[in-house]
Design a protein around this motif. Structure first.
Motif, short mmCIF file in Angstrom:
data_model
loop_
_atom_site.label_atom_id
_atom_site.label_comp_id
_atom_site.label_asym_id
_atom_site.label_seq_id
_atom_site.Cartn_x
_atom_site.Cartn_y
_atom_site.Cartn_z
N LEU A 69 37.18 33.44 44.20
CA LEU A 69 37.43 33.49 42.76
C LEU A 69 37.01 32.18 42.12
O LEU A 69 37.05 31.12 42.76
CB LEU A 69 38.93 33.71 42.50
N GLY A 91 42.20 29.91 36.69
CA GLY A 91 40.84 30.40 36.69
C GLY A 91 39.90 29.67 35.78
O GLY A 91 38.68 29.83 35.89
N ARG A 136 44.52 39.85 30.89
CA ARG A 136 45.65 38.93 31.03
C ARG A 136 46.87 39.55 30.37
O ARG A 136 46.76 40.18 29.32
CB ARG A 136 45.32 37.58 30.37
N LEU A 148 46.74 38.49 35.88
CA LEU A 148 45.32 38.33 35.57
C LEU A 148 44.53 39.46 36.22
O LEU A 148 44.85 39.90 37.32
CB LEU A 148 44.80 36.98 36.07
N PRO A 150 40.65 39.68 36.88
CA PRO A 150 39.33 39.06 36.77
C PRO A 150 38.17 40.03 36.89
O PRO A 150 37.05 39.72 36.48
CB PRO A 150 39.32 38.06 37.92
#
Length: 221
Positions: A69, A91, A136, A148, A150
């Motif tokens: 990530l 992140g 989010r 989260l 992603p």
């Protein structure tokens, strides 16, 4: 060595199609299947200081894959379970990326793990609508109550939880040896990174509070 997965774009149709399964992206001690088993089936994890009730569905993950990530992992707050800093994900922070392990779980299993992380009783599925629409969702002010999303892997959404604050605004705390050992064992199990690389990565995440040689020694290898 196994090639780590990378998340693809978020699916635009997620808001209209609730998932049956999600990838839980573990970047802390739950990278280790032994430790994750205490959340799924209940019990006290090796070296831990708390007994967990377990999930309604105690089955192991359908799959577990290594995952990379963007951003960075850091350690902050103080865990009474592990007597040291906890792992958190940012992140948006600059860094060389985060090494994680994605576990394919039902929504119910993921929901029950989130509840246990917050010292709550498992038993109710989370409404994932907001996180799947916006990437989010803040469930509360707690340290692991920010969800989260992603992106996707193999058609399933990747979800993780972290703190609502940024890494730069938190006091970083040295993690304990047993906590680091669980993370290192989990990353080694994943088969995508060698031990010297894992030790160097965790030492960097711990801001130099641990030497890579000390982390390698934790594993007795």
């Amino acid at each position: 060595m196994t090639t780590p997965q990378r998340v693809g774009p978020r699916s635009a149709g997620r808001r209209d199609r609730p998932p049956g399964f999600v990838w839980y992206a573990a970047y802390g001690s739950n990278t280790h299947l032994v430790r994750l088993g205490s959340y799924l089936a209940g019990g006290v994890p090796p070296g831990g200081g708390r007994e967990y009730p377990g999930c309604r569905d105690a089955r192991p993950p359908l799959r577990s894959v290594p995952l990379e990530l963007p951003g960075r992992m850091y350690f902050a707050t103080h865990s009474p379970v592990w007597a040291g800093g906890r792992a958190f994900y940012d992140g948006d922070a600059p860094g060389g990326g985060v090494r994680a392990r994605a576990h394919l779980l039902t929504v119910g299993q993921f929901s029950d793990i989130v509840a246990q992380e917050m010292y709550r009783s498992p038993g109710a599925d989370l409404d994932l609508g907001e996180v799947l629409r916006h990437g989010r969702a803040r469930l509360g002010d707690g340290r692991y109550e920010t969800l989260l999303y992603p992106g996707d892997v193999d058609g399933h959404p990747v979800l993780l939880f972290t703190a609502p604050w940024r890494s730069g605004g938190a006091e970083h705390v040295r993690p304990s040896g047993i906590y680091l050992r669980h993370i290192a064992e989990g990353l080694a199990e994943a088969g995508a990174w060698d031990l010297p690389g894992i030790a160097a990565y965790l030492a960097e995440c711990a801001d130099g509070a641990w030497d890579p040689r000390e982390i390698t020694a934790l594993l007795g290898r």
